[in-house]
Design a protein around this motif. Structure first.
Motif, PDB file in Angstrom:
ATOM      1  N   ARG A   1       0.330   6.748  -6.794  1.00 12.96           N
ATOM      2  CA  ARG A   1      -0.850   7.600  -7.077  1.00 12.96           C
ATOM      3  C   ARG A   1      -0.449   9.070  -7.022  1.00 12.96           C
ATOM      4  O   ARG A   1      -0.820   9.868  -7.867  1.00 12.96           O
ATOM      5  N   LYS A   2       0.342   9.417  -5.975  1.00 14.30           N
ATOM      6  CA  LYS A   2       0.789  10.808  -5.794  1.00 14.30           C
ATOM      7  C   LYS A   2       1.683  11.241  -6.965  1.00 14.30           C
ATOM      8  O   LYS A   2       1.527  12.329  -7.519  1.00 14.30           O
TER       9      LYS A   2
ATOM     10  N   LEU B   1      -4.728  -1.153  -9.490  1.00 13.77           N
ATOM     11  CA  LEU B   1      -4.095   0.148  -9.254  1.00 13.77           C
ATOM     12  C   LEU B   1      -4.005   0.941 -10.560  1.00 13.77           C
ATOM     13  O   LEU B   1      -4.272   2.153 -10.582  1.00 13.77           O
TER      14      LEU B   1
ATOM     15  N   GLU C   1       0.818  -1.218   0.000  1.00 15.09           N
ATOM     16  CA  GLU C   1       0.000   0.000   0.000  1.00 15.09           C
ATOM     17  C   GLU C   1       0.851   1.267   0.000  1.00 15.09           C
ATOM     18  O   GLU C   1       0.516   2.251  -0.674  1.00 15.09           O
ATOM     19  N   GLU C   2       1.983   1.243   0.711  1.00 10.70           N
ATOM     20  CA  GLU C   2       2.792   2.466   0.780  1.00 10.70           C
ATOM     21  C   GLU C   2       3.330   2.859  -0.602  1.00 10.70           C
ATOM     22  O   GLU C   2       3.295   4.028  -1.004  1.00 10.70           O
ATOM     23  N   GLU C   3       3.802   1.848  -1.351  1.00  9.38           N
ATOM     24  CA  GLU C   3       4.324   2.142  -2.693  1.00  9.38           C
ATOM     25  C   GLU C   3       3.183   2.538  -3.636  1.00  9.38           C
ATOM     26  O   GLU C   3       3.356   3.405  -4.504  1.00  9.38           O
ATOM     27  N   ALA C   4       2.021   1.916  -3.447  1.00  8.56           N
ATOM     28  CA  ALA C   4       0.858   2.261  -4.282  1.00  8.56           C
ATOM     29  C   ALA C   4       0.449   3.711  -4.027  1.00  8.56           C
ATOM     30  O   ALA C   4       0.144   4.462  -4.967  1.00  8.56           O
ATOM     31  N   ARG C   5       0.472   4.117  -2.745  1.00  8.72           N
ATOM     32  CA  ARG C   5       0.098   5.496  -2.394  1.00  8.72           C
ATOM     33  C   ARG C   5       1.072   6.483  -3.058  1.00  8.72           C
ATOM     34  O   ARG C   5       0.674   7.496  -3.619  1.00  8.72           O
ATOM     35  N   GLN C   6       2.362   6.147  -2.996  1.00  9.68           N
ATOM     36  CA  GLN C   6       3.379   7.011  -3.611  1.00  9.68           C
ATOM     37  C   GLN C   6       3.160   7.100  -5.128  1.00  9.68           C
ATOM     38  O   GLN C   6       3.268   8.179  -5.723  1.00  9.68           O
TER      39      GLN C   6
ATOM     40  N   GLU D   1      -7.337   2.398 -11.329  1.00  8.95           N
ATOM     41  CA  GLU D   1      -7.639   3.535 -10.451  1.00  8.95           C
ATOM     42  C   GLU D   1      -6.876   4.795 -10.893  1.00  8.95           C
ATOM     43  O   GLU D   1      -7.462   5.884 -10.992  1.00  8.95           O
TER      44      GLU D   1
ATOM     45  N   SER E   1      -8.264   8.379 -12.418  1.00  4.45           N
ATOM     46  CA  SER E   1      -8.038   9.612 -11.655  1.00  4.45           C
ATOM     47  C   SER E   1      -7.337  10.699 -12.478  1.00  4.45           C
ATOM     48  O   SER E   1      -7.290  11.847 -12.074  1.00  4.45           O
TER      49      SER E   1
END
Ligand code: KIV
Length: 277
Positions: free
Chosen positions: A178-179, A201, A171-176, A204, A208
């Motif tokens: 997305r950012k 991912l 999740e941490e790498e996925a969040r990065q 998504e 976005s």
């Protein structure tokens, strides 16, 4: 009279531009991108309808036989790009900036991109990375150079990753990611490659962003797909990740043809009388 209400057939334009790929996303028409490194292949791929030809630094692997893309130089990329640009009538030609040509210094990055545009006649450049390259992207876009981003498994960082496995499963790498995707769009990228990340991912991120995404090993919900042409055509046989679909087995076809030529030379059945003067 033409029906003014129907969308333009964007896949059928005489010349693909960055505006075309944006319109393709908006019209829901998938974008077909393929790598090319030489004039003859570029001519064939262009006439077969590929929308975007990527002069990838994967040339280091499939053209030069290197293990990674890191040894590729800017001069080598410009040479391959010049060959490809001479072969196309319709496709948008995007050229990879190689490792060392933009990392760390956005001014050097801009100079590299300018050389690719000026000396090769490229239509756009591609570079790898997120937050670390947004300054470079902004400078290039300000200078009028269209830039394609590249996130996920970015091969120029292979020694940092230590593996070619799927990226951004945690999740941490996925969040990065997305950012980074948002930042690249804000910095002015016209499109974004998503390489080897979970399909959910990629879907998504695609939803976005307002710019198109081009996937490789990123599932079927990106706005387009890209493959390395040597993989798609079965010229490389020792690289078999699950995301590669082989549309031909040219390695076998070429080996058979060359074997037949050698046999004909040995038996003096080539050249025949009507092949001689
Ligand atoms: O260099 C390359 O071929 C690439 C594609 C795999 C996207 O960057």
């Amino acid at each position: 009279m033409a029906d003014q209400s129907s969308p333009p057939d964007v896949a059928d334009v005489p010349r693909v531009t960055t505006k075309t790929v944006q319109e393709m996303k908006e019209a829901g028409v998938p974008i077909a991108m393929l790598t090319a490194y030489d004039y003859t292949s570029a001519r064939i791929f262009d006439s077969a309808g590929v929308d975007v030809l990527l002069v990838g630094d994967s040339a280091a692997n499939v053209m030069a036989g290197h293990e990674t893309t890191l040894p590729m130089t800017l001069d080598q990329m410009i040479y391959h790009a010049q060959c490809v640009v001479r072969g196309i009538d319709r496709a948008l030609v995007v050229v990879d900036l190689p490792f060392g040509a933009y990392q760390g210094d956005s001014k050097e990055g801009l100079q590299s991109a300018i050389r690719v545009m000026k000396e090769a006649g490229a239509h756009a450049v591609k570079l790898e990375g997120g937050a670390a390259v947004t300054d470079s992207v902004e400078q290039m876009v300000t200078a009028g150079i269209p830039v394609m981003g590249h996130l996920g498994l970015t091969p120029q960082s292979i020694y940092n990753f230590g593996t070619y496995q799927v990226r951004a499963e945690a999740e941490e790498e996925a969040r990065q990611l997305r950012k980074d995707a948002q930042r690249l769009e804000e910095a002015g990228c016209f499109a974004l490659v998503l390489e080897k990340i979970p399909a959910a991912l990629a879907r998504e991120v695609t939803a976005s962003l307002s710019i198109p995404t081009i996937g490789i090993g990123a599932g079927d919900q990106t706005d387009g797909q890209v493959l390395v042409s040597h993989d798609a055509l079965g010229l490389s046989t020792d690289f078999n990740p699950r995301f590669v679909r082989r549309y031909a087995h040219l390695s076998d076809t070429i080996a058979d043809a060359v074997g037949a030529y050698v046999a004909d030379v040995r038996t003096r059945s080539f050249p025949a009388e009507d092949e001689s003067y």
